[in-house]
Design a protein around this motif. Structure first.
Motif, PDB file in Angstrom:
ATOM      1  N   UNK A 195       1.154  -0.947  -0.334  1.00  9.95           N
ATOM      2  CA  UNK A 195       0.037   0.252  -0.300  1.00  9.95           C
ATOM      3  C   UNK A 195       0.432   1.191   0.060  1.00  9.95           C
ATOM      4  N   UNK A 196       1.915   1.126   0.983  1.00  6.90           N
ATOM      5  CA  UNK A 196       2.632   2.872   1.194  1.00  6.90           C
ATOM      6  C   UNK A 196       3.437   2.525   0.090  1.00  6.90           C
ATOM      7  N   UNK A 197       3.930   1.799  -0.394  1.00  2.00           N
ATOM      8  CA  UNK A 197       5.377   1.680  -0.930  1.00  2.00           C
ATOM      9  C   UNK A 197       4.753   0.915  -2.827  1.00  2.00           C
ATOM     10  N   UNK A 198       3.627   0.537  -2.839  1.00  2.67           N
ATOM     11  CA  UNK A 198       3.588  -0.560  -3.603  1.00  2.67           C
ATOM     12  C   UNK A 198       1.714   0.546  -4.510  1.00  2.67           C
ATOM     13  N   UNK A 199       1.135   1.068  -4.309  1.00  5.78           N
ATOM     14  CA  UNK A 199       0.762   2.574  -4.688  1.00  5.78           C
ATOM     15  C   UNK A 199       1.389   3.106  -3.965  1.00  5.78           C
ATOM     16  N   UNK A 200       2.030   4.233  -3.109  1.00  6.68           N
ATOM     17  CA  UNK A 200       2.083   5.089  -2.356  1.00  6.68           C
ATOM     18  C   UNK A 200       0.954   6.292  -2.182  1.00  6.68           C
ATOM     19  N   UNK A 201      -0.182   4.936  -1.064  1.00  5.28           N
ATOM     20  CA  UNK A 201      -0.812   5.772  -0.483  1.00  5.28           C
ATOM     21  C   UNK A 201      -1.066   5.266   0.907  1.00  5.28           C
ATOM     22  N   UNK A 202       0.148   6.290   2.196  1.00  2.02           N
ATOM     23  CA  UNK A 202      -0.034   6.522   3.234  1.00  2.02           C
ATOM     24  C   UNK A 202      -1.125   7.484   4.023  1.00  2.02           C
ATOM     25  N   UNK A 203      -1.305   9.141   3.586  1.00  2.00           N
ATOM     26  CA  UNK A 203      -2.163   9.458   4.182  1.00  2.00           C
ATOM     27  C   UNK A 203      -3.856   9.136   4.268  1.00  2.00           C
ATOM     28  N   UNK A 204      -4.406   8.487   3.237  1.00  2.00           N
ATOM     29  CA  UNK A 204      -5.867   8.736   2.942  1.00  2.00           C
ATOM     30  C   UNK A 204      -6.024   8.027   4.423  1.00  2.00           C
ATOM     31  N   UNK A 205      -5.281   6.449   4.326  1.00  2.00           N
ATOM     32  CA  UNK A 205      -6.234   5.530   6.145  1.00  2.00           C
ATOM     33  C   UNK A 205      -6.017   6.446   7.025  1.00  2.00           C
ATOM     34  N   UNK A 206      -5.260   7.137   7.182  1.00  2.00           N
ATOM     35  CA  UNK A 206      -4.611   7.821   8.711  1.00  2.00           C
ATOM     36  C   UNK A 206      -5.642   9.190   8.842  1.00  2.00           C
ATOM     37  N   UNK A 207      -5.240   9.794   7.848  1.00  2.00           N
ATOM     38  CA  UNK A 207      -7.125  11.419   7.566  1.00  2.00           C
ATOM     39  C   UNK A 207      -8.026  10.328   7.778  1.00  2.00           C
ATOM     40  N   UNK A 208      -8.576   9.517   7.622  1.00  2.00           N
ATOM     41  CA  UNK A 208      -9.689   8.665   7.840  1.00  2.00           C
ATOM     42  C   UNK A 208     -10.431   8.381   9.672  1.00  2.00           C
ATOM     43  N   UNK A 209      -8.695   7.312   9.435  1.00  2.00           N
ATOM     44  CA  UNK A 209      -8.626   7.036  11.325  1.00  2.00           C
ATOM     45  C   UNK A 209      -8.907   8.080  12.365  1.00  2.00           C
ATOM     46  N   UNK A 210      -7.866   8.889  11.862  1.00  2.00           N
ATOM     47  CA  UNK A 210      -8.011  11.047  12.944  1.00  2.00           C
ATOM     48  C   UNK A 210      -9.045  11.072  12.714  1.00  2.00           C
ATOM     49  N   UNK A 211     -10.332  10.750  11.750  1.00  2.00           N
ATOM     50  CA  UNK A 211     -11.523  12.054  12.082  1.00  2.00           C
ATOM     51  C   UNK A 211     -12.962  10.900  12.681  1.00  2.00           C
ATOM     52  N   UNK A 212     -12.770   9.704  12.957  1.00  2.00           N
ATOM     53  CA  UNK A 212     -13.476   8.994  13.647  1.00  2.00           C
ATOM     54  C   UNK A 212     -13.657   9.168  14.992  1.00  2.00           C
ATOM     55  N   UNK A 213     -14.661   9.516  14.942  1.00  2.00           N
ATOM     56  CA  UNK A 213     -15.203  10.088  16.611  1.00  2.00           C
ATOM     57  C   UNK A 213     -14.608   9.028  17.892  1.00  2.00           C
ATOM     58  N   UNK A 214     -13.304   9.868  18.508  1.00  2.00           N
ATOM     59  CA  UNK A 214     -12.538   9.125  19.964  1.00  2.00           C
ATOM     60  C   UNK A 214     -11.962   8.225  19.917  1.00  2.00           C
ATOM     61  N   UNK A 215     -11.585   8.819  18.170  1.00  2.00           N
ATOM     62  CA  UNK A 215     -10.189   7.487  17.741  1.00  2.00           C
ATOM     63  C   UNK A 215      -9.434   8.267  17.753  1.00  2.00           C
TER      64      UNK A 215
END
Length: 494
Positions: free
Chosen positions: A393-413
Motif C-alpha cells: 500500500x505505502x510503497x506499492x501504491x504510494x498510499x499513506x495519508x488517506x488511511x491516517x486521515x480517515x482514522x484521525x476523523x473517527x470520533x473518539x479515536x
C-alpha cells in the motif's frame, strides 16, 4: 533550532554505541552532511563520517536515517532525526568496516568469464540483448539496501539480500556471462525476500531489485524445476483447480450474492475481494458492506472474479497469469471503478495487470472512502489505535495519508504512530507460507513496536498483514487486536 541525535562509537575506547543529542540551526536545504559539519564546528564533537563526491554518485557517505539507508549528501536533515551507521561493524561513529561484504563479492567471483561466449564471437551484442542487465547496473555500492532490508537484519547468514541479488542479476542478464547465477542466487536465499520494496525505496538510483532481479530469478528457477517452495506450489494448484489461492468451504462472493436481491441494474462500482477476504476473512467483506450501507453507497460484488495472481507473480509461477488477468478483465469490464480491501491485490491490479492488457480504474478502499464518509453518523469509540503501513500500500501504491486521515476523523479515536509504521511485518512475497520462521520473526519485531504505543488495536488494509501481525502479537503475548480499516469503521457505525 533543531535537535539531531547521532550514534557515537569508537571501538578503541567504547564497549557499545551510545546516542548523543545536538542542537543546531537548520538552514534552507541543509543535508545530513551539512548538519554533521555544523555539529562538529559548534560542539567540537569530532564525529567521524565519510564523504567524497557530494553529488550522490559515489555512495561513500551512506548512513541510516531514522532506520533507513540514505546518502548523507542527499538526505535533508529533519528535527529529531536519529543518524546511525550502516549495519556493518563500526570503526568509529558513522564509519563502518565493509570488508565482510567485499570478501563475499570476491568469493562469488562476480566478474565475466575470460572465455568469450559464442554470441560474442559470432555477432555484435545489441541494445536489446543488454536491456535487462542495464536495469540493475546503476548501483553505486552505498549498501543502503543491505542496511534496510528487514530479512537481512535478522537472517544475515541465510539471505544475501538485495545487494547480492542485484549483483548476481547484473551478470545473469548479460549474454557474455557463462556462470550459473541462478544456482548462486538459490544458495543466497532467493525465496527469502518478502517483496517489501524497501530496497528500492532507499536506493539512490531507484533500482527495482525485487522486480528486475529476484522475480526474474524465481521465474527462471520455476522453469528449470529448482523452485518454488512446496507451499508455493500449493498456491498454483489451488488456483488452477478453484481460481483461488486458498481452499475453503466459504465464499464471501457467493454468500453476498445469495442474499442480494436479483436485479439487472448494476452499480458503477465493484468490489474486488481477493482470495483472503473471499475465503479466509469474509468478516472484512461484511464490514465493508455495513460501512457502505451506512453511507448510502451502492457497490456490486461480481461473481466470477478470480485470484489477481499476486501469489504466483511473487513466487515466479507466471505461466497462468494471463488467463487470470483476462478472466478478471471480463468480469469488471463494465464498471467505472474497482475497489480493493487488500493492499497486495490493489498493487497487483494497478501495477501488474496493465502489463497483461488490463487497465481497470482501481482504488484502494481508503482512496475510495476518503471523501465519502459521514463522520457525523459515527459513535464515539474511545479507542487508542496505531497504524501499520502494508508494503504493497505505502510503497506499492504510494498510499499513506488517506488511511491516517480517515482514522484521525473517527470520533473518539486517537491515532498513535509506532516507531517504524512502514517496516515490513514479514507477510509478503510468499514468506508467510514458505518461510514461516522469517515471517514470525519480523511480525514479532513489529509487535514490539505496536506494544510501545499502548494502543489497543493495530489497523491496516491487508489481510496478510492482519494475519501475520496477530501471529506476532500472540507470539509476544501482547494483548492487542489487529483490524482492517473497514472493521474499525464498521465499529464506529454500530
Amino acid at each position: 533550532m533543531i535537535k539531531v541525535y547521532v550514534s557515537r562509537f569508537d571501538r578503541e575506547v567504547d564497549t557499545e554505541p551510545h546516542i548523543e543529542c545536538y542542537e543546531i540551526n537548520k538552514t534552507p536545504g541543509m543535508k545530513v552532511l551539512d548538519a554533521l559539519k555544523a555539529i562538529n564546528i559548534k560542539y567540537d564533537a569530532d564525529i567521524s563520517y565519510r564523504e567524497s563526491c557530494l553529488a550522490g554518485q559515489c555512495g561513500s557517505c551512506a548512513i541510516k536515517f531514522n532506520g533507513n539507508g540514505a546518502l548523507a549528501c542527499q538526505q535533508e536533515i529533519k528535527d529529531g532525526v536519529l543518524i546511525e551507521p550502516l549495519n556493518f561493524p563500526v570503526i568509529k561513529d558513522l564509519i563502518v568496516d565493509k570488508s565482510e561484504i567485499e570478501q563475499k563479492i570476491k568469493d562469488l567471483h562476480l566478474s565475466l568469464s575470460p572465455e568469450p561466449c559464442d554470441k560474442c564471437l559470432n555477432e555484435n551484442i545489441t541494445k536489446d540483448d543488454i536491456k535487462d542487465t542495464k536495469k540493475v547496473r546503476g548501483c553505486i555500492e552505498c549498501h543502503s539496501c543491505l542496511s534496510t532490508c528487514p530479512v537481512v537484519t535478522y537472517f544475515r547468514d541465510e539471505y544475501g539480500g538485495p545487494y547480492i541479488m542485484r549483483y548476481l542479476a547484473k551478470f545473469d542478464n548479460d549474454p557474455r556471462d557463462l556462470d550459473d547465477r541462478l544456482k548462486e542466487s538459490l544458495k543466497e536465499g532467493l525465496f527469502k525476500c518478502t517483496s517489501c520494496g524497501k530496497c528500492q525505496a532507499v536506493c539512490p538510483k531507484d533500482i527495482c531489485t525485487f522486480g528486475d532481479a529476484i522475480v526474474k530469478f524465481r521465474e527462471e528457477a520455476c522453469k528449470v524445476g529448482k523452485g518454488p517452495l512446496p507451499k508455493h506450489v500449493a498456491f498454483k494448484e489451488n488456483i488452477e483447480n478453484t481460481n483461488r489461492s486458498i481452499l475453503s468451504d466459504r465464499s464471501f462472493v457467493d454468500e453476498i450474492n445469495d442474499t442480494k436481491a436479483k436485479t439487472d441494474d448494476k452499480a458503477k462500482v465493484a468490489l474486488f475481494t481477493g482470495c483472503m477476504v473471499d475465503k479466509k476473512m469474509p468478516e472484512v467483506g461484511y464490514a465493508l458492506m455495513d460501512v457502505l450501507k451506512a453511507n448510502g453507497i451502492e457497490i456490486d460484488v461480481p461473481e466470477g472474479q478470480v485470484c489477481c495472481g499476486s501469489p504466483l507473480l511473487n513466487t515466479g509461477q507466471t505461466e497462468d497469469i494471463q488467463e487470470l488477468v483476462d478472466k478478471n478483465k471480463e468480469v469488471f469490464k463494465d464498471y467505472d471503478t474497482v475497489v480493493t480491501v487488500c493492499a497486495g491485490c490493489g498493487s497487483t491490479l494497478k501495477n501488474k495487470h496493465p502489463q497483461y492488457g488490463s487497465k481497470l480504474n482501481v482504488l484502494d478502499i481508503s482512496e475510495f472512502l476518503i471523501d465519502k464518509l459521514d463522520y457525523d453518523k459515527m459513535s464515539d469509540l474511545d479507542m487508542k489505535v496505531t497504524w501499520h503501513d502494508p508494503c504493497h500500500l505505502s510503497r506499492g501504491q504510494g498510499i499513506k495519508d488517506e488511511p491516517r486521515e480517515i482514522i484521525e476523523n473517527i470520533n473518539g479515536v486517537e491515532l498513535v504512530e509506532m516507531k517504524h509504521p512502514c517496516q515490513c511485518c514479514g507477510a509478503g512475497g510468499g514468506i508467510k507460507s514458505g518461510e514461516p520462521k522469517i515471517a514470525l520473526k519480523l511480525a514479532s519485531q513489529k509487535a514490539k513496536m505496536i506494544d510501545d504505543t499502548d494502543a489497543e488495536a493495530v489497523i491496516t488494509i491487508c489481510p496478510f498483514c492482519k494475519l501475520n501481525l496477530q501471529d506476532g502479537l500472540d507470539n509476544e503475548n501482547i494483548d492487542v487486536k489487529t483490524m482492517n480499516l473497514v472493521e474499525l469503521l464498521q465499529k464506529a457505525y454500530e
